[in-house]
Design a protein around this motif. Structure first.
Motif, PDB file in Angstrom:
ATOM      1  N   TYR A  34       0.815  -1.217   0.000  1.00  8.01           N
ATOM      2  CA  TYR A  34       0.000   0.000   0.000  1.00  8.01           C
ATOM      3  C   TYR A  34       0.850   1.270   0.000  1.00  8.01           C
ATOM      4  O   TYR A  34       0.602   2.195  -0.747  1.00  8.01           O
ATOM      5  N   SER A  35       1.857   1.318   0.868  1.00  7.00           N
ATOM      6  CA  SER A  35       2.811   2.440   0.933  1.00  7.00           C
ATOM      7  C   SER A  35       2.096   3.793   0.947  1.00  7.00           C
ATOM      8  O   SER A  35       2.299   4.638   0.080  1.00  7.00           O
ATOM      9  N   SER A  36       1.264   3.985   1.940  1.00  7.97           N
ATOM     10  CA  SER A  36       0.462   5.212   2.040  1.00  7.97           C
ATOM     11  C   SER A  36       1.354   6.447   2.129  1.00  7.97           C
ATOM     12  O   SER A  36       2.360   6.457   2.841  1.00  7.97           O
ATOM     13  N   ARG A  37       0.999   7.485   1.390  1.00  7.14           N
ATOM     14  CA  ARG A  37       1.696   8.774   1.409  1.00  7.14           C
ATOM     15  C   ARG A  37       0.650   9.884   1.360  1.00  7.14           C
ATOM     16  O   ARG A  37       0.511  10.575   0.363  1.00  7.14           O
ATOM     17  N   LYS A  38      -0.080  10.052   2.436  1.00 14.40           N
ATOM     18  CA  LYS A  38      -1.151  11.045   2.447  1.00 14.40           C
ATOM     19  C   LYS A  38      -0.588  12.436   2.707  1.00 14.40           C
ATOM     20  O   LYS A  38       0.211  12.647   3.615  1.00 14.40           O
ATOM     21  N   SER A  71     -17.316  23.291  18.249  1.00 11.08           N
ATOM     22  CA  SER A  71     -17.002  23.894  16.956  1.00 11.08           C
ATOM     23  C   SER A  71     -17.530  23.019  15.840  1.00 11.08           C
ATOM     24  O   SER A  71     -17.312  21.801  15.848  1.00 11.08           O
ATOM     25  N   THR A  72     -18.239  23.625  14.881  1.00  8.37           N
ATOM     26  CA  THR A  72     -18.689  22.908  13.694  1.00  8.37           C
ATOM     27  C   THR A  72     -18.262  23.715  12.484  1.00  8.37           C
ATOM     28  O   THR A  72     -18.274  24.947  12.516  1.00  8.37           O
ATOM     29  N   GLY A  73     -17.884  23.032  11.417  1.00  7.90           N
ATOM     30  CA  GLY A  73     -17.404  23.764  10.256  1.00  7.90           C
ATOM     31  C   GLY A  73     -17.507  22.983   8.982  1.00  7.90           C
ATOM     32  O   GLY A  73     -17.696  21.769   8.978  1.00  7.90           O
ATOM     33  N   ASN A  74     -17.374  23.696   7.869  1.00  9.86           N
ATOM     34  CA  ASN A  74     -17.340  23.109   6.535  1.00  9.86           C
ATOM     35  C   ASN A  74     -15.969  23.411   5.965  1.00  9.86           C
ATOM     36  O   ASN A  74     -15.650  24.562   5.686  1.00  9.86           O
ATOM     37  N   ARG A  75     -15.136  22.366   5.834  1.00  4.72           N
ATOM     38  CA  ARG A  75     -13.745  22.590   5.439  1.00  4.72           C
ATOM     39  C   ARG A  75     -13.457  22.007   4.071  1.00  4.72           C
ATOM     40  O   ARG A  75     -13.747  20.846   3.818  1.00  4.72           O
ATOM     41  N   GLY A  76     -12.876  22.802   3.220  1.00  3.17           N
ATOM     42  CA  GLY A  76     -12.369  22.273   1.964  1.00  3.17           C
ATOM     43  C   GLY A  76     -11.038  21.603   2.213  1.00  3.17           C
ATOM     44  O   GLY A  76     -10.220  22.098   2.975  1.00  3.17           O
ATOM     45  N   GLN A  77     -10.806  20.473   1.576  1.00  2.00           N
ATOM     46  CA  GLN A  77      -9.577  19.723   1.767  1.00  2.00           C
ATOM     47  C   GLN A  77      -8.922  19.472   0.419  1.00  2.00           C
ATOM     48  O   GLN A  77      -9.580  19.063  -0.534  1.00  2.00           O
ATOM     49  N   ARG A  78      -7.634  19.717   0.353  1.00  2.00           N
ATOM     50  CA  ARG A  78      -6.881  19.426  -0.865  1.00  2.00           C
ATOM     51  C   ARG A  78      -5.838  18.382  -0.533  1.00  2.00           C
ATOM     52  O   ARG A  78      -4.959  18.611   0.285  1.00  2.00           O
ATOM     53  N   ALA A  79      -5.939  17.235  -1.177  1.00  2.58           N
ATOM     54  CA  ALA A  79      -5.040  16.126  -0.887  1.00  2.58           C
ATOM     55  C   ALA A  79      -4.100  15.905  -2.060  1.00  2.58           C
ATOM     56  O   ALA A  79      -4.227  16.517  -3.119  1.00  2.58           O
ATOM     57  N   SER A  80      -3.120  14.997  -1.832  1.00  2.00           N
ATOM     58  CA  SER A  80      -2.193  14.657  -2.902  1.00  2.00           C
ATOM     59  C   SER A  80      -2.949  14.036  -4.080  1.00  2.00           C
ATOM     60  O   SER A  80      -2.560  14.194  -5.225  1.00  2.00           O
ATOM     61  N   THR A  81      -4.036  13.313  -3.796  1.00  5.11           N
ATOM     62  CA  THR A  81      -4.995  12.917  -4.818  1.00  5.11           C
ATOM     63  C   THR A  81      -6.109  13.948  -4.782  1.00  5.11           C
ATOM     64  O   THR A  81      -6.714  14.153  -3.735  1.00  5.11           O
ATOM     65  N   PRO A  82      -6.381  14.677  -5.872  1.00  6.62           N
ATOM     66  CA  PRO A  82      -7.334  15.788  -5.812  1.00  6.62           C
ATOM     67  C   PRO A  82      -8.656  15.350  -5.190  1.00  6.62           C
ATOM     68  O   PRO A  82      -9.269  14.382  -5.588  1.00  6.62           O
ATOM     69  N   MET A  83      -9.092  16.104  -4.173  1.00  4.89           N
ATOM     70  CA  MET A  83     -10.307  15.751  -3.467  1.00  4.89           C
ATOM     71  C   MET A  83     -10.797  16.975  -2.706  1.00  4.89           C
ATOM     72  O   MET A  83     -10.015  17.668  -2.056  1.00  4.89           O
TER      73      MET A  83
END
Length: 203
Positions: free
Chosen positions: A157-161, A184-196
């Motif tokens: 698998y060699s995960s690299r997040k 605390s509650t929120g709506n967060r945009g997340q940008r990962a190494s795999t676009p998401m």
């Protein structure tokens, strides 16, 4: 007279032992670096509240993608929570050591090693502006910035997040079993190494 077969040259022990020793030292070095980082962060500003803990967990029925085997893991965690005049910090680092059912390579029985780091900073916008942004049950409005970082040296698998997190948050006054606190509650945009991009709700 027949030709005597030539023996294959022996593999020097250093070529196989050295990588194993380096792998074994990796979690200790990473933990020391994280402790130093937290010390620098704490020195940068005076905290109203601060708590740092080191913990150890053990389990026998972990699972990994592409494998049906039960895996034993030791998990060492470094967790830090602090608040200051303009917000709060949350940091957690898990160092995971697997057994031979999750090998680090096909040529050794040593288990894989993994590190997973989470950091979140909540900035209280009202505190920065010097005025309350209170309405209804909402105590304040803030912004969350942070990241997830992960690495593992297993076979398949060699995960690299690598993931950045940013977005708004609402801070609520709550009382649980008579003890006042905040939610605390929120709506967060997340940008990962795999676009998401996805919504995350944090409590």
């Amino acid at each position: 007279m027949g030709t005597r077969p030539t023996a294959a040259p022996a593999t020097p022990l250093a070529t196989t032992a050295a990588p194993a020793r380096r792998a074994a030292r990796t979690p200790a070095r990473l933990l020391a670096a994280l402790l130093a980082l937290l010390a620098c962060v704490a020195a940068a500003h005076a905290a109203d509240f601060s708590d740092t803990a080191i913990s150890w967990r053990y389990g026998q029925r972990f699972r990994e993608p592409y494998s049906a085997a039960d895996i034993q893991k030791n998990v060492i965690a470094l967790t830090h929570i602090s608040t200051y005049a303009y917000g709060s910090n949350y940091f957690n680092a898990d160092l995971l050591q697997s057994d031979k059912n999750d090998p680090a390579s096909l040529t050794q029985d040593a288990g894989a090693q993994e590190a997973y780091i989470v950091y979140r900073h909540t900035l209280d916008i009202g505190a920065v502006l010097g005025r309350e942004l209170r309405f209804g049950a909402v105590k304040g409005v803030g912004a969350v910035l942070g990241f997830d970082w992960n690495t593992k040296n297993d076979v398949g698998y060699s995960s690299r997040k690598r993931m950045l997190v940013v977005g708004p948050t609402l801070i609520w006054n709550v009382t649980v079993s008579g003890v006042p606190g905040v939610l605390s509650t929120g709506n967060r945009g997340q940008r990962a190494s795999t676009p998401m991009v996805r919504a995350e709700y944090h409590f």
